[in-house]
Design a protein around this motif. Structure first.
Motif, PDB file in Angstrom:
ATOM      1  N   LEU A  93       1.843  63.083  97.003  1.00  0.00           N
ATOM      2  CA  LEU A  93       0.614  64.262  95.968  1.00  0.00           C
ATOM      3  C   LEU A  93       0.377  63.499  94.687  1.00  0.00           C
ATOM      4  O   LEU A  93      -0.622  63.653  93.789  1.00  0.00           O
ATOM      5  N   SER A  94       0.964  62.189  94.052  1.00  0.00           N
ATOM      6  CA  SER A  94       1.032  60.993  93.023  1.00  0.00           C
ATOM      7  C   SER A  94      -0.437  60.586  93.736  1.00  0.00           C
ATOM      8  O   SER A  94      -1.344  60.128  92.607  1.00  0.00           O
ATOM      9  N   HIS A  95      -0.723  60.074  94.434  1.00  0.00           N
ATOM     10  CA  HIS A  95      -2.470  59.996  95.078  1.00  0.00           C
ATOM     11  C   HIS A  95      -3.469  60.554  94.748  1.00  0.00           C
ATOM     12  O   HIS A  95      -4.350  60.133  94.972  1.00  0.00           O
ATOM     13  N   ARG A  96      -3.417  62.156  94.802  1.00  0.00           N
ATOM     14  CA  ARG A  96      -4.672  62.975  95.012  1.00  0.00           C
ATOM     15  C   ARG A  96      -4.047  64.006  93.950  1.00  0.00           C
ATOM     16  O   ARG A  96      -2.956  64.996  93.822  1.00  0.00           O
ATOM     17  N   PRO A  97      -4.943  64.864  92.748  1.00  0.00           N
ATOM     18  CA  PRO A  97      -4.317  65.961  92.334  1.00  0.00           C
ATOM     19  C   PRO A  97      -3.749  66.982  93.077  1.00  0.00           C
ATOM     20  O   PRO A  97      -4.153  67.579  94.579  1.00  0.00           O
TER      21      PRO A  97
END
Length: 440
Positions: A93-97
């Motif tokens: 989740l932190s690497h893509r919207p």
């Protein structure tokens, strides 16, 4: 009587904070699991199932049912079943919207009248490393949180941008619920609700050339700054050296006058960490507070260099970077900061959280914006804006000799090359090949 068909602690806390009278009646239903194809329809259907279940058990009252899921690239994320799953979930989740959907269903138990709606909010996070996730999980349990993190707590520091309703991310889109309940003859326009939901105003920011939605007036921003400043001065020593303070005040006054924001009083102070007197850093707070560490005053030995650093911090205040970050991450919780001078335990905790959050640094985007704006302000004030480049070059050489401290100017700011480019672009200067090489 309002009835909340949910056992969510976050939703319960939100309604309590708004002063709403309600009772909790958790739903006992099996939820639909068709989120892969229709996330919005799924949360709407599940919210209605929950509301209907609670409505059948009462003779009268307005029942509110809710259902939330996180959606990214065709995959739904709920509460993790294990720490291993939580780690994988949070990293992804932190690497893509991702998008958070919340379905809301409102039912009048007496008449059987029903209404359902869906709130959608887009979230962008800072990419997290395995180490950062592990450190977070040592302090916060992810197993009872959708997506594995809490936006209203320490997890809020991971978020770069929220597009949509902040309260939706917390667990209950208050603005949409207010409109729905109004159609049932129920008003949530209480003191706190009116402030948090309708107190937002849209204004044009002369510095960023964008429309900003602000939840707080300048007066409230200053009150928040007062509480945070008290925390800073509790943790650090305020330096009373007359000569150094005269220099900072003189340079600061010129830069502040050259800035695009004159609706508050800028306060410049020199501080020192008794445990680390070599620390080189500068900090800006809401309401016009700017703190320069004593050692930075020595490193920035020309007024041009000092003006560049001060102008950078003034730019953060003009663009309201700190207050926008706080209102985007904590929303209504920031209200506790206004009572920071009291002995209320929750208020003190709110101040501590906001203080730690702001001292951890702004986003890379905000830092580069402040570089460009700061260069312009320094130039307007009569200083050579190249002072920032000269100052950064000094720090770059210092860093080669020793690793940066946790709160050093290197640690909380973008790389050297990117900052040079941002400064030159703002001043309309040519960018050299060397400027594309980050040496930090």
């Amino acid at each position: 009587m309002l009835i909340l068909a949910s056992k969510s602690k976050a939703r319960k806390k939100l309604l309590e904070a708004l002063g709403v009278k309600f009772r909790v009646m958790p739903a006992r239903v099996k939820e639909h699991a068709d989120a892969v194809r229709h996330p919005a329809r799924t949360v709407a259907a599940n919210a209605l199932l929950k509301a209907r279940d609670a409505a059948r058990r009462v003779k009268k009252g307005i029942v509110v049912g809710c259902d939330t899921l996180v959606w990214q690239d065709g995959r739904a994320f709920g509460k993790p079943a294990s720490l291993k799953e939580a780690r994988a979930m949070l990293k992804r989740l932190s690497h893509r919207p991702h998008v958070l959907y919340t379905g809301i269903a409102v039912i009048d138990a007496a008449s059987g009248r029903e209404m359902t709606e869906v709130e959608e909010t887009r979230i962008e996070m800072e990419p997290l490393s395995d180490r950062e996730i592990a450190q977070y999980f040592r302090k916060v349990s992810p197993l009872d949180k959708a997506g594995g993190f809490d936006v209203q707590g320490l997890g809020g520091s991971f978020i770069r941008r929220i597009r949509g309703c902040y309260f939706n991310v917390v667990g209950l889109p208050i603005a949409r619920l207010r409109v729905m309940l109004k159609k049932f003859g129920v008003s949530l326009l209480l003191v706190l609700c009116g402030f948090a939901v309708n107190g937002c105003s849209t204004e044009y920011n002369l510095a960023t050339h964008k429309e900003d939605t602000m939840m707080y007036s300048t007066e409230r921003e200053v009150a928040i700054g007062d509480s945070l400043a008290a925390q800073v001065e509790k943790n650090y020593t305020v330096v009373q050296d007359p000569q150094m303070n005269e220099r900072l005040d003189r340079v600061g006054a010129k830069v502040a006058q050259a800035s695009d924001r004159h609706d508050l009083t800028y306060r410049f102070r020199i501080i020192e960490d008794p445990k680390d007197k070599d620390l080189v850093n500068a900090v800006s707070l809401p309401g016009g507070y700017i703190y320069i560490f004593k050692n930075l005053m020595t490193v920035a030995d020309t007024d041009d260099e000092l003006a560049a650093v001060v102008a950078h911090e003034v730019a953060h205040i003009v663009a309201r970077h700190s207050i926008k970050r706080l209102q985007a991450i904590w929303g209504y919780n920031i209200l506790t900061i206004l009572a920071g001078a009291t002995k209320n335990a929750e208020a003190a905790q709110g101040v501590q959280m906001a203080y730690a959050f702001l001292l951890s640094g702004y986003s890379q985007e905000d830092e580069l914006t402040a570089d460009g704006m700061g260069a312009i302000y320094a130039k307007r004030a009569g200083y050579n804006p190249q002072g920032m480049i000269e100052f950064l070059d000094k720090l770059r050489k210092r860093q080669k000799k020793e690793p940066p401290q946790a709160l050093s100017y290197f640690k909380t700011h973008p790389g050297y090359g990117r900052r040079i480019r941002a400064t030159k672009e703002a001043l309309g200067e040519n960018i050299d090949f060397d400027d594309f090489i980050d040496t930090l």
